[in-house]
Design an enzyme around this catalytic site. Structure first.
Site, short mmCIF file in Angstrom:
data_model
loop_
_atom_site.label_atom_id
_atom_site.label_comp_id
_atom_site.label_asym_id
_atom_site.label_seq_id
_atom_site.Cartn_x
_atom_site.Cartn_y
_atom_site.Cartn_z
N LYS A 22 -26.57 -78.30 -10.82
CA LYS A 22 -25.91 -78.24 -9.51
C LYS A 22 -26.81 -77.55 -8.47
O LYS A 22 -26.97 -78.05 -7.36
CB LYS A 22 -24.60 -77.46 -9.63
CG LYS A 22 -23.99 -77.07 -8.32
CD LYS A 22 -22.69 -76.33 -8.49
CE LYS A 22 -22.81 -74.83 -8.59
NZ LYS A 22 -23.15 -74.11 -7.36
N ASN A 23 -27.41 -76.42 -8.89
CA ASN A 23 -28.15 -75.63 -7.91
C ASN A 23 -29.51 -76.23 -7.55
O ASN A 23 -30.21 -75.72 -6.68
CB ASN A 23 -28.30 -74.19 -8.40
CG ASN A 23 -26.97 -73.46 -8.34
OD1 ASN A 23 -25.99 -73.97 -7.78
ND2 ASN A 23 -26.92 -72.27 -8.92
N ARG A 92 -20.78 -72.63 0.54
CA ARG A 92 -21.84 -71.89 1.24
C ARG A 92 -23.14 -72.66 1.27
O ARG A 92 -23.87 -72.63 2.25
CB ARG A 92 -22.12 -70.57 0.51
CG ARG A 92 -21.04 -69.57 0.53
CD ARG A 92 -21.48 -68.38 -0.28
NE ARG A 92 -22.74 -67.83 0.22
CZ ARG A 92 -22.86 -67.07 1.27
NH1 ARG A 92 -21.80 -66.72 1.95
NH2 ARG A 92 -24.03 -66.61 1.67
N CYS A 116 -17.09 -64.35 0.58
CA CYS A 116 -17.14 -65.05 -0.69
C CYS A 116 -16.57 -64.12 -1.76
O CYS A 116 -16.68 -62.90 -1.65
CB CYS A 116 -18.61 -65.36 -0.98
SG CYS A 116 -18.92 -66.00 -2.60
N ARG A 121 -22.58 -61.50 0.52
CA ARG A 121 -23.52 -62.63 0.61
C ARG A 121 -24.02 -62.93 2.03
O ARG A 121 -23.72 -63.98 2.61
CB ARG A 121 -22.90 -63.88 -0.01
CG ARG A 121 -22.54 -63.66 -1.47
CD ARG A 121 -22.15 -64.91 -2.17
NE ARG A 121 -23.29 -65.72 -2.56
CZ ARG A 121 -23.19 -66.82 -3.29
NH1 ARG A 121 -22.00 -67.24 -3.67
NH2 ARG A 121 -24.25 -67.51 -3.62
N ASP A 307 -25.25 -65.75 -12.96
CA ASP A 307 -24.31 -66.86 -13.15
C ASP A 307 -23.82 -66.98 -14.59
O ASP A 307 -22.96 -67.81 -14.88
CB ASP A 307 -24.95 -68.19 -12.71
CG ASP A 307 -24.99 -68.32 -11.21
OD1 ASP A 307 -24.37 -67.49 -10.52
OD2 ASP A 307 -25.64 -69.26 -10.70
N ILE A 329 -26.99 -58.28 -8.96
CA ILE A 329 -27.25 -59.24 -7.88
C ILE A 329 -26.06 -59.29 -6.91
O ILE A 329 -26.22 -59.20 -5.70
CB ILE A 329 -27.52 -60.67 -8.43
CG1 ILE A 329 -28.58 -60.63 -9.54
CG2 ILE A 329 -27.92 -61.62 -7.31
CD1 ILE A 329 -29.98 -60.36 -9.11
N ARG A 399 -15.90 -77.13 -9.01
CA ARG A 399 -17.06 -77.03 -8.10
C ARG A 399 -18.36 -77.12 -8.89
O ARG A 399 -19.38 -77.55 -8.33
CB ARG A 399 -17.04 -75.69 -7.37
CG ARG A 399 -16.09 -75.62 -6.20
CD ARG A 399 -16.35 -74.37 -5.41
NE ARG A 399 -17.78 -74.14 -5.32
CZ ARG A 399 -18.38 -72.95 -5.47
NH1 ARG A 399 -17.68 -71.87 -5.69
NH2 ARG A 399 -19.69 -72.85 -5.39
C1 UD1 Z 1 -28.01 -68.90 -5.68
C2 UD1 Z 1 -27.10 -69.72 -6.55
C3 UD1 Z 1 -26.06 -68.85 -7.24
C4 UD1 Z 1 -26.73 -67.69 -7.97
C5 UD1 Z 1 -27.69 -66.95 -7.05
C6 UD1 Z 1 -28.50 -65.88 -7.76
C7 UD1 Z 1 -27.04 -71.87 -5.43
C8 UD1 Z 1 -26.25 -72.86 -4.67
N1 UD1 Z 1 -26.43 -70.72 -5.74
O1 UD1 Z 1 -27.19 -68.34 -4.66
O2 UD1 Z 1 -25.32 -69.65 -8.14
O3 UD1 Z 1 -25.75 -66.78 -8.42
O4 UD1 Z 1 -28.62 -67.88 -6.45
O5 UD1 Z 1 -29.22 -66.43 -8.81
O6 UD1 Z 1 -28.17 -72.11 -5.82
N2 UD1 Z 1 -29.11 -61.95 -0.06
C9 UD1 Z 1 -29.18 -61.23 1.11
N3 UD1 Z 1 -29.48 -61.92 2.26
C10 UD1 Z 1 -29.73 -63.27 2.26
C11 UD1 Z 1 -29.65 -63.98 1.06
C12 UD1 Z 1 -29.34 -63.28 -0.10
O7 UD1 Z 1 -28.99 -60.01 1.14
O8 UD1 Z 1 -30.02 -63.82 3.32
C13 UD1 Z 1 -28.81 -61.22 -1.32
C14 UD1 Z 1 -27.53 -61.71 -1.98
O9 UD1 Z 1 -26.38 -61.07 -1.44
C15 UD1 Z 1 -27.78 -61.35 -3.43
C16 UD1 Z 1 -29.29 -61.58 -3.59
O10 UD1 Z 1 -29.82 -61.53 -2.26
O11 UD1 Z 1 -27.54 -59.97 -3.62
C17 UD1 Z 1 -29.66 -62.90 -4.24
O12 UD1 Z 1 -28.94 -63.96 -3.60
P1 UD1 Z 1 -29.51 -65.44 -3.50
O13 UD1 Z 1 -30.60 -65.61 -4.50
O14 UD1 Z 1 -29.83 -65.73 -2.08
O15 UD1 Z 1 -28.25 -66.29 -3.91
P2 UD1 Z 1 -27.87 -67.72 -3.36
O16 UD1 Z 1 -29.11 -68.49 -3.05
O17 UD1 Z 1 -26.81 -67.60 -2.34
#
Ligand code: UD1
Length: 420
Positions: A22-23, A92, A116, A121, A307, A329, A399
């Site tokens: 999915k991701n 998202r 979320c 996030r 995850d 995370i 989802r």
């Molecule tokens: C993706 C995955 C999700 C997985 C996560 C971590 C998808 C669609 N989703 O989510 O299933 O749990 O990676 O492996 O691929 N952060 C910030 N600012 C930002 C972006 C992220 O502070 O602009 C923080 C987040 O709150 C979190 C950490 O960085 O603490 C990692 O998040 P991120 O890797 O960005 O997760 P997603 O890409 O949203």
């Protein structure tokens, strides 16, 4: 609203083919917007989130046809620039159109995703990275309002306080493929899905190097083209089913699953007594002993995946000792804990970790899914519980898992979907 009814006590046995990730599929579909061409994407899982990104692409003017697990995408002709709140609030990851739209049309208006269930996030890292490419971005009326007619390559340190960001790495990498000059992303996420998107973009003519490491180099090109591409297997689906075999004292073969995408998870499975056998086309999981205890701390790839935290927590509820699970995370990702307690688990939460005292058995109960992986954890707990478990609000599980009840039933589980 549908719910699952699960009669526990039936071991998972047999073979199951792991679906596409999915991701990977979500950003790959979104990044087709970088080109004006046709694409054939194989191994696309049929999930609610995929139907949502399909709608986002269609609202923007592209066409997406799903033929089984194959997606034919046509991004020729004019595309719009707005991803509306109604769609982004459903998922998202709709924000994955931000980078591609900026690079292709120089304009993007993408709703802010909002809160979320697993934490705050924020998306500041995405915006910081895109601004470094000289995009002009502001937040107005709940939307990310972005202009970027002349994106320029840059040296970017992208990590946030919780480590690298998968989404930001992909968004910035995608935008940089059409930027002028060279972009280097330091502190890049190394997840296999990031590598998959980079490999896809390279097949479209992008010049990306270093994917899968902390430093990705993107040499901007003038134009990308369509291609045929096959998405990698979903390591989280594989991991979830592996825990299903372990918690139900079963034995399954995960066809297509890649051990190299799940090394830390597999080493934890082995630590609690699960046998894992690597084979040419997947891996087998067998559990016929008492479940041991262990400590887990989630971390960016190649660490233990956040995850898989909820599902592994469900397994540790039945261990013969005390375990600590720390979530590094998404600190709030413990919505499954109180539901597991309703099934008889002994878990205490302290800030970003939980202490789990193993119990001999869980009991069927009415529980509520709160997010995607939390709902998977409740289904797994239900597989082992005595009596019947009712999991409500299963739209969360739809989802991220294709036809999960039928695939679990094929492995011997007693699980039914019922309209609430
Ligand atoms: C993706 C995955 C999700 C997985 C996560 C971590 C998808 C669609 N989703 O989510 O299933 O749990 O990676 O492996 O691929 N952060 C910030 N600012 C930002 C972006 C992220 O502070 O602009 C923080 C987040 O709150 C979190 C950490 O960085 O603490 C990692 O998040 P991120 O890797 O960005 O997760 P997603 O890409 O949203």
């Amino acid at each position: 609203m549908d719910k699952f009814l699960i009669e526990g006590g039936h071991s998972l046995k047999g073979e199951v083919k792991v679906k596409g990730a999915k991701n990977s599929a979500l950003p790959i579909l979104a990044t087709t917007l970088l080109c004006e061409d046709e694409f054939t994407i194989e191994n696309v899982p049929l999930l609610r989130d995929i139907f949502t990104i399909k709608k986002v692409l269609e609202v923007l003017g592209a066409s997406v046809t799903l033929d089984g697990n194959k997606a034919i995408v046509d991004t020729r002709g004019a595309v719009g620039y707005e991803a509306p709140y109604e769609l982004v609030k459903q998922m998202r990851a709709s924000y994955y159109v931000l980078g591609p739209l900026l690079a292709r049309v120089g304009r993007a208006l993408v709703s802010l995703p909002g809160g979320c269930a697993i934490g705050t996030r924020p998306i500041d890292i995405h915006l910081r990275g895109l601004k470094k490419l000289k995009a002009d971005i502001s937040i107005t009326h709940g939307y990310i309002d972005a202009y970027g007619n002349n994106l320029k390559g840059s040296h970017i340190f992208l990590e946030g306080q919780n480590g690298p960001s998968v989404g930001a790495t992909i968004n910035v990498m995608a935008a940089a493929t059409l930027a002028k000059g060279v972009t280097v992303i330091e502190g890049a996420a190394m997840e296999p899905e990031v590598t998959d998107v980079a490999n896809f973009l390279n097949k479209c003519g992008a010049k990306i190097k270093g994917q899968g490491t902390r430093s990705i180099e993107i040499r901007g090109v003038k134009k990308l083209h369509g291609c045929e591409y096959e998405i990698i297997p979903d390591r989280i689906e594989a991991g979830t089913l592996a825990v299903g075999a372990a918690i139900s004292r079963g034995e399954i073969f995960l066809k297509g699953a890649k051990t190299e995408h799940l090394e830390e998870f597999i080493s934890k499975l082995k630590e609690v007594g699960v046998d894992v056998f690597s084979e040419k086309d997947g891996f087998a999981v067998k559990m016929d002993k008492d479940i041991g205890s262990t400590d887990i701390e989630t971390a960016p790839f190649p660490g233990f995946p956040t995850d898989m935290q909820a599902q592994f927590t469900a397994l540790l509820c039945l261990s013969n000792g005390v375990s600590i699970v720390r979530e590094k995370i998404f600190e709030e990702r413990f919505m499954h804990v109180l539901e597991l307690v309703r099934m008889g688990a002994d878990i205490k939460r302290e800030n970003d970790y939980v202490i789990i005292k193993g119990v001999p058995c869980l009991y069927g109960a009415k529980v509520m899914a709160s997010d995607l992986r939390a709902s998977a954890a409740l289904v797994l707990a239900g597989l082992s519980a005595s009596g019947t478990t009712e999991v409500g609000r299963i739209y969360h599980i739809d989802r991220g898992y294709e036809n999960i009840e039928e695939r679990l039933r094929n492995l011997g589980a007693h699980i039914w979907r019922q309209e609430e």
